[in-house]
Scaffold this motif. Structure first.
Motif, PDB file in Angstrom:
ATOM      1  N   ASN A   1     -51.768 -36.637  45.007  1.00 47.82           N
ATOM      2  CA  ASN A   1     -52.995 -36.250  45.714  1.00 47.82           C
ATOM      3  C   ASN A   1     -53.797 -35.240  44.905  1.00 47.82           C
ATOM      4  OD1 ASN A   1     -52.940 -37.675  48.313  1.00 47.82           O
ATOM      5  ND2 ASN A   1     -51.061 -36.523  48.692  1.00 47.82           N
ATOM      6  N   ALA A   2     -53.113 -34.258  44.311  1.00 51.64           N
ATOM      7  CA  ALA A   2     -53.815 -33.219  43.550  1.00 51.64           C
ATOM      8  C   ALA A   2     -54.576 -33.823  42.380  1.00 51.64           C
ATOM      9  CB  ALA A   2     -52.826 -32.170  43.054  1.00 51.64           C
ATOM     10  N   GLN A   3     -53.984 -34.805  41.708  1.00 55.73           N
ATOM     11  CA  GLN A   3     -54.649 -35.424  40.557  1.00 55.73           C
ATOM     12  C   GLN A   3     -55.804 -36.305  40.998  1.00 55.73           C
ATOM     13  OE1 GLN A   3     -51.118 -37.286  39.096  1.00 55.73           O
ATOM     14  NE2 GLN A   3     -50.490 -35.535  37.844  1.00 55.73           N
ATOM     15  N   PHE A   4     -55.624 -37.073  42.058  1.00 52.28           N
ATOM     16  CA  PHE A   4     -56.668 -38.011  42.476  1.00 52.28           C
ATOM     17  C   PHE A   4     -57.883 -37.287  43.041  1.00 52.28           C
ATOM     18  CE2 PHE A   4     -58.704 -41.115  45.276  1.00 52.28           C
ATOM     19  CZ  PHE A   4     -58.802 -42.202  44.427  1.00 52.28           C
ATOM     20  N   THR A   5     -57.680 -36.173  43.755  1.00 53.24           N
ATOM     21  CA  THR A   5     -58.812 -35.491  44.382  1.00 53.24           C
ATOM     22  C   THR A   5     -59.688 -34.762  43.374  1.00 53.24           C
ATOM     23  OG1 THR A   5     -57.323 -33.644  44.903  1.00 53.24           O
ATOM     24  CG2 THR A   5     -57.748 -35.238  46.645  1.00 53.24           C
ATOM     25  N   VAL A   6     -59.226 -34.578  42.144  1.00 52.83           N
ATOM     26  CA  VAL A   6     -60.129 -34.068  41.104  1.00 52.83           C
ATOM     27  C   VAL A   6     -61.198 -35.115  40.817  1.00 52.83           C
ATOM     28  CG1 VAL A   6     -60.291 -33.253  38.714  1.00 52.83           C
ATOM     29  CG2 VAL A   6     -58.313 -32.647  40.109  1.00 52.83           C
ATOM     30  N   PHE A   7     -60.816 -36.382  40.903  1.00 52.53           N
ATOM     31  CA  PHE A   7     -61.759 -37.493  40.709  1.00 52.53           C
ATOM     32  C   PHE A   7     -62.577 -37.746  41.979  1.00 52.53           C
ATOM     33  CE2 PHE A   7     -61.854 -42.121  41.818  1.00 52.53           C
ATOM     34  CZ  PHE A   7     -62.972 -42.459  41.085  1.00 52.53           C
ATOM     35  N   ALA A   8     -61.923 -37.772  43.133  1.00 54.58           N
ATOM     36  CA  ALA A   8     -62.592 -38.048  44.412  1.00 54.58           C
ATOM     37  C   ALA A   8     -62.309 -36.884  45.357  1.00 54.58           C
ATOM     38  CB  ALA A   8     -62.099 -39.363  45.003  1.00 54.58           C
ATOM     39  N   SER A   9     -63.175 -35.871  45.310  1.00 51.59           N
ATOM     40  CA  SER A   9     -62.914 -34.624  46.033  1.00 51.59           C
ATOM     41  C   SER A   9     -62.843 -34.820  47.539  1.00 51.59           C
ATOM     42  CB  SER A   9     -63.989 -33.588  45.692  1.00 51.59           C
ATOM     43  OG  SER A   9     -65.280 -34.082  46.028  1.00 51.59           O
ATOM     44  N   GLY A  10     -63.474 -35.849  48.050  1.00 55.06           N
ATOM     45  CA  GLY A  10     -63.481 -36.052  49.496  1.00 55.06           C
ATOM     46  C   GLY A  10     -62.322 -36.884  50.010  1.00 55.06           C
ATOM     47  N   HIS A  11     -61.425 -37.325  49.128  1.00 57.11           N
ATOM     48  CA  HIS A  11     -60.348 -38.207  49.583  1.00 57.11           C
ATOM     49  C   HIS A  11     -59.302 -37.441  50.383  1.00 57.11           C
ATOM     50  CE1 HIS A  11     -57.575 -41.562  49.633  1.00 57.11           C
ATOM     51  NE2 HIS A  11     -56.615 -40.710  49.299  1.00 57.11           N
ATOM     52  N   ASP A  12     -58.761 -38.081  51.415  1.00 58.43           N
ATOM     53  CA  ASP A  12     -57.713 -37.504  52.253  1.00 58.43           C
ATOM     54  C   ASP A  12     -56.684 -38.588  52.531  1.00 58.43           C
ATOM     55  OD1 ASP A  12     -56.104 -36.158  53.979  1.00 58.43           O
ATOM     56  OD2 ASP A  12     -57.614 -35.835  55.544  1.00 58.43           O
ATOM     57  N   SER A  13     -55.440 -38.364  52.085  1.00 59.10           N
ATOM     58  CA  SER A  13     -54.384 -39.337  52.343  1.00 59.10           C
ATOM     59  C   SER A  13     -53.924 -39.327  53.788  1.00 59.10           C
ATOM     60  CB  SER A  13     -53.192 -39.086  51.412  1.00 59.10           C
ATOM     61  OG  SER A  13     -53.528 -39.391  50.074  1.00 59.10           O
ATOM     62  N   GLY A  14     -54.321 -38.304  54.535  1.00 60.99           N
ATOM     63  CA  GLY A  14     -54.066 -38.295  55.968  1.00 60.99           C
ATOM     64  C   GLY A  14     -52.627 -37.999  56.330  1.00 60.99           C
ATOM     65  N   SER A  15     -52.188 -38.537  57.475  1.00 59.37           N
ATOM     66  CA  SER A  15     -50.836 -38.322  57.983  1.00 59.37           C
ATOM     67  C   SER A  15     -50.414 -39.559  58.753  1.00 59.37           C
ATOM     68  CB  SER A  15     -50.779 -37.083  58.879  1.00 59.37           C
ATOM     69  OG  SER A  15     -51.639 -37.255  60.006  1.00 59.37           O
ATOM     70  N   TYR A  16     -49.123 -39.592  59.100  1.00 57.78           N
ATOM     71  CA  TYR A  16     -48.591 -40.703  59.886  1.00 57.78           C
ATOM     72  C   TYR A  16     -47.628 -40.138  60.919  1.00 57.78           C
ATOM     73  CZ  TYR A  16     -46.304 -45.104  61.091  1.00 57.78           C
ATOM     74  OH  TYR A  16     -45.803 -46.188  61.768  1.00 57.78           O
ATOM     75  N   GLU A  17     -47.992 -40.328  62.208  1.00 60.56           N
ATOM     76  CA  GLU A  17     -47.154 -39.819  63.303  1.00 60.56           C
ATOM     77  C   GLU A  17     -46.824 -38.341  63.089  1.00 60.56           C
ATOM     78  OE1 GLU A  17     -46.491 -41.457  65.947  1.00 60.56           O
ATOM     79  OE2 GLU A  17     -47.200 -43.446  65.314  1.00 60.56           O
ATOM     80  N   ASP A  18     -47.872 -37.558  62.802  1.00 59.98           N
ATOM     81  CA  ASP A  18     -47.761 -36.106  62.599  1.00 59.98           C
ATOM     82  C   ASP A  18     -46.989 -35.722  61.337  1.00 59.98           C
ATOM     83  OD1 ASP A  18     -49.196 -35.595  64.937  1.00 59.98           O
ATOM     84  OD2 ASP A  18     -47.377 -35.703  66.165  1.00 59.98           O
ATOM     85  N   GLN A  19     -46.702 -36.688  60.483  1.00 60.74           N
ATOM     86  CA  GLN A  19     -46.061 -36.389  59.202  1.00 60.74           C
ATOM     87  C   GLN A  19     -47.129 -36.421  58.110  1.00 60.74           C
ATOM     88  OE1 GLN A  19     -42.771 -35.714  58.539  1.00 60.74           O
ATOM     89  NE2 GLN A  19     -42.255 -35.776  60.724  1.00 60.74           N
ATOM     90  N   ARG A  20     -47.298 -35.319  57.382  1.00 64.74           N
ATOM     91  CA  ARG A  20     -48.369 -35.218  56.400  1.00 64.74           C
ATOM     92  C   ARG A  20     -48.118 -36.114  55.189  1.00 64.74           C
ATOM     93  NH1 ARG A  20     -49.604 -29.152  54.883  1.00 64.74           N
ATOM     94  NH2 ARG A  20     -51.105 -30.277  53.571  1.00 64.74           N
ATOM     95  N   LEU A  21     -49.199 -36.769  54.746  1.00 65.10           N
ATOM     96  CA  LEU A  21     -49.185 -37.572  53.520  1.00 65.10           C
ATOM     97  C   LEU A  21     -50.117 -37.004  52.456  1.00 65.10           C
ATOM     98  CD1 LEU A  21     -49.392 -41.100  55.196  1.00 65.10           C
ATOM     99  CD2 LEU A  21     -47.351 -40.029  54.233  1.00 65.10           C
ATOM    100  N   ASP A  22     -50.722 -35.827  52.756  1.00 66.78           N
ATOM    101  CA  ASP A  22     -51.779 -35.288  51.897  1.00 66.78           C
ATOM    102  C   ASP A  22     -51.361 -34.058  51.104  1.00 66.78           C
ATOM    103  OD1 ASP A  22     -51.518 -33.532  53.974  1.00 66.78           O
ATOM    104  OD2 ASP A  22     -53.677 -33.324  54.364  1.00 66.78           O
ATOM    105  N   LYS A  23     -50.056 -33.777  50.992  1.00 69.87           N
ATOM    106  CA  LYS A  23     -49.621 -32.618  50.211  1.00 69.87           C
ATOM    107  C   LYS A  23     -49.898 -32.873  48.729  1.00 69.87           C
ATOM    108  CE  LYS A  23     -45.965 -31.498  53.534  1.00 69.87           C
ATOM    109  NZ  LYS A  23     -44.501 -31.361  53.742  1.00 69.87           N
ATOM    110  N   GLU A  24     -50.126 -31.783  48.005  1.00 72.23           N
ATOM    111  CA  GLU A  24     -50.604 -31.913  46.622  1.00 72.23           C
ATOM    112  C   GLU A  24     -49.689 -32.764  45.757  1.00 72.23           C
ATOM    113  OE1 GLU A  24     -51.434 -28.223  44.755  1.00 72.23           O
ATOM    114  OE2 GLU A  24     -53.355 -27.948  45.796  1.00 72.23           O
ATOM    115  N   ASN A  25     -48.362 -32.616  45.881  1.00 73.91           N
ATOM    116  CA  ASN A  25     -47.454 -33.305  44.974  1.00 73.91           C
ATOM    117  C   ASN A  25     -46.901 -34.597  45.555  1.00 73.91           C
ATOM    118  OD1 ASN A  25     -46.459 -33.224  42.349  1.00 73.91           O
ATOM    119  ND2 ASN A  25     -44.437 -32.551  43.012  1.00 73.91           N
TER     120      ASN A  25
END
Length: 679
Positions: free
Chosen positions: A462-486
């Motif tokens: 996520n950290a690498q991709f958001t340098v290219f697309a600053s607005g991207h959000d991987s979101g979460s699933y059933e309250d489990q985060r998918l958007d942590k940097e690593n």
């Protein structure tokens, strides 16, 4: 009863002979009418189904055509069917346009295009001539330059000359094959310094270089700080440091030279040796030195590759003496051993026989080369040492070995991602019909991989991709985060993953692999070495091939379920409340995607090829797959292949390394890693 009318007489009946039924013939007029009717019907159908498409060009196009189906033009409006087309347009002085068109369902559509101007022909002259020219950092030679081709637009011209100040010019290149002149005048980078001595006639040295000018005279000296030395036979040398500013004119105060009691002229063989008197540098030979009489002086001459020579000198009043010093050349031994033994040796560009020999060389830098047809040459500079024996062992590489050796085994992107170099071979794609869990889209087929490629060690985060697309959000699933940097980036479409590869290529000054338009990939350049998504065959080879073994891996860990403890991130007990089926008895402690590189790497040093997130590949998806497909997959298609299991997978079918999925839009369990051809 008498009847005066005609008498009807019976006759014998004769039936007519049977014959073929006559067909009704269509006259030429009727044929023409039918053809016109069919044409009119086709025109009506076309007019009813066609879309009105307007093309706007900047500047106006001189010729426009559309291929890929019927097309009618009414001024700037074209009637086209809803299907893919190719637009061809030309304008004088501009590159021709050839663009794919996707005509949508809307009745009225508009497309805008801008022509790119052709390069201009630029003639460049400078005062003085001989200035080096770079345009946007690209060297183009020395002036004058006639009709050089330069891309249109705002360009930065930089002129350099050894004795002049650099000059930067912003030039608007007209382009369109038009001729254009650029004239530049460079400003001097020296000052004119006037020297005078009493008595006159002293030789002027700048930084111990003879200017060829005597006092009283003017010397052009480059901008900066310099050491000045004035010498006159029978007089003491005068030294001073001066700071010169470009374009200044200055007269230094007159220097009164003191008469010396004696003069020593030092000459050496070979010449141009440095000379010191009592440790103070006096210049290079031949050199005239003024000394006091009645004193003892230590004179030393030195030159690289020669033993220094010293002499003690004492001059009488008014004496002028010549001191000749012969310098002894120093040598060192060099033992050369080369493989293959028939290789030839060259020293400083001259042939010296076979390479396997012992050499006695002067103790100064030498350029040694070892050559043999069919092998890559070897070259290095070596400095023999007096009294020492050095050894040089060289094994020449074949041209193929040298090509491979020149490639780095590992490279790092501008974002710090590591990629490893692989030399692949043929790979059997798919799985046997007898393999449990096999799907119909896993037909066996052979793919030949011949090009060396680099493959990312980790999935893109996520950290690498958001340098290219600053607005991207991987979101979460059933309250489990998918958007942590690593964590690996997810919810990324195939097109966004490919565009990230192009962006990363730009950061590393590599040619883009994908051709894109309006946020969509419309093609690719298979010869490019820019970053891309791995080919499906490359992914399979990296995941399943094991050095020295013919049998391919079935699962990421081996031939059968279950996986070893904490082998990878699969659907486990921690994810039992999130997914339908899990690996029985397995726990990796991560309910959703884990940070990249947490679990052990495979035999090739690559992480998460099985588990964590499934991965986009470059290939179009086709079912059934072609038996004879190239290494980059089918030439066209709608969807793209997804390979590898994810944190949501826990069945025999999807945990296998031959499992194939497909899609085009982002998913919460699909990410990607990067690849590129090595050459």
């Amino acid at each position: 009863m008498q009847n005066d009318g005609p008498v009807i007489q019976p006759v014998r009946y004769r039936p007519t002979a049977a014959g073929p039924e006559r067909r009704r013939r269509i006259t030429p007029v009727q044929g023409v009418l039918l053809a016109l009717g069919a044409l009119a019907a086709a025109v009506l159908v076309f007019l009813f189904t066609a879309r009105a498409v307007e093309f706007q060009f900047t500047p106006s196009a001189s010729r426009v055509s559309v291929s890929g189906g019927p097309s009618f033009a009414f001024g700037e409006i074209h009637l086209l069917l809803q299907r893919p087309h190719t637009l061809l347009a030309e304008a004088e002085g501009y590159y021709p346009l050839e663009m794919p068109l996707e005509i949508g369902p809307e009745r009225n559509q508009s497309f805008a295009f801008e022509f790119v101007p052709l390069p201009g022909l630029v003639t460049v002259e400078t005062e003085p001539e001989g200035a080096g020219l770079t345009v946007d950092g690209r060297p183009l030679g020395q002036t004058p330059l006639n009709d050089i081709s330069i891309e249109a637009g705002a360009r930065r011209f930089r002129f350099t000359h050894p004795r002049y100040q650099p000059l930067d010019l912003a030039v608007a290149v007209e382009g369109r094959n038009r001729t254009q002149n650029v004239d530049a005048t460079l400003l001097p980078n020296w000052g004119e310094i006037a020297f005078s001595t009493e008595p006159p006639g002293a030789r002027i040295f700048v930084d111990d270089t003879d200017t060829g000018t005597l006092t009283n005279g003017v010397v052009q000296i480059l901008d900066g700080e310099h050491d000045i030395r004035l010498t006159l036979p029978g007089h003491r040398s005068h030294r001073q440091r001066i700071l010169v500013t470009a374009r200044e004119e200055r007269t230094l105060p007159t220097v009164r030279l003191q008469r010396a009691d004696g003069t020593l002229i030092v000459r050496t063989r070979p010449g141009r040796a440095g000379v010191t008197v009592d440790g103070r540098f006096q210049g290079e030979t031949p050199v005239s030195i003024a000394l006091q009489s009645g004193r003892n002086y230590e004179v030393q001459a030195f030159k690289g590759g020669f033993a220094p020579r010293s002499a003690r000198v004492r001059l009488n009043s008014g004496e002028e003496r010549i001191l000749d010093l012969n310098l002894e050349e120093l040598t060192g031994l060099l033992v050369v051993q080369a493989d293959p033994p028939q290789a030839r040796l060259f020293i400083d560009g001259s042939p010296a026989g076979t390479a396997n020999r012992t050499l006695e060389l002067p103790a100064r830098p030498h350029r040694l080369e070892i050559r043999l047809d069919g092998y890559a040459g070897y070259s290095r500079e070596i400095q023999p040492r007096s009294g020492l024996t050095q050894e040089l062992k060289v094994k020449l590489l074949t041209l193929e070995e040298a090509r491979l050796a020149a490639l780095k085994p590992e490279i790092v992107t501008a974002q710090g991602q590591r990629l490893k170099l692989f030399e692949p071979g043929p790979i059997t794609m798919g799985a046997s019909r007898r393999e449990p869990g096999r799907r119909a889209n896993e037909a066996l087929r052979e793919v030949a991989l011949s090009r060396l490629f680099y493959l990312g060690v980790h999935e893109v985060t996520n950290a690498q991709f958001t340098v290219f697309a600053s607005g991207h959000d991987s979101g979460s699933y059933e309250d489990q985060r998918l958007d942590k940097e690593n964590q690996p980036v997810v919810e990324v479409s195939w097109h966004d993953a490919a565009l990230y590869c192009n962006w990363l290529s730009e950061q590393d000054n590599l040619p883009p692999f994908y051709a894109a338009e309006f946020g969509k990939v419309i093609g690719f350049n298979p010869q490019s070495t820019g970053y891309r998504l791995p080919a499906e065959a490359e992914w399979a080879w990296a995941a399943r091939h094991r050095p020295g073994k013919s049998e391919l891996l079935r699962f990421p860990w081996g031939p059968a379920l279950p996986p070893p403890a904490r082998h990878g991130n699969y659907a486990d007990r921690a994810a039992s409340h999130l997914v339908g089926r899990i690996v029985f008895g397995y726990n990796d402690n991560y309910a959703v995607a884990a940070p990249v590189g947490i679990f052990p790497a495979n035999a090739k040093g690559l992480y998460d090829l099985g588990g964590n997130v499934a991965e986009w590949t470059h290939d179009f998806y086709k079912h059934p797959p072609d038996a004879q497909t190239g290494p980059l997959g089918p030439a066209e298609g709608e969807y793209h292949v997804i390979r590898g299991s994810s944190w949501m997978h826990g069945t025999t079918t999807d945990l296998r390394l031959s499992f194939r999925d497909y899609g085009i839009d982002g998913r919460r369990d699909v990410g990607f890693r990067i690849a590129r051809f090595a050459e």
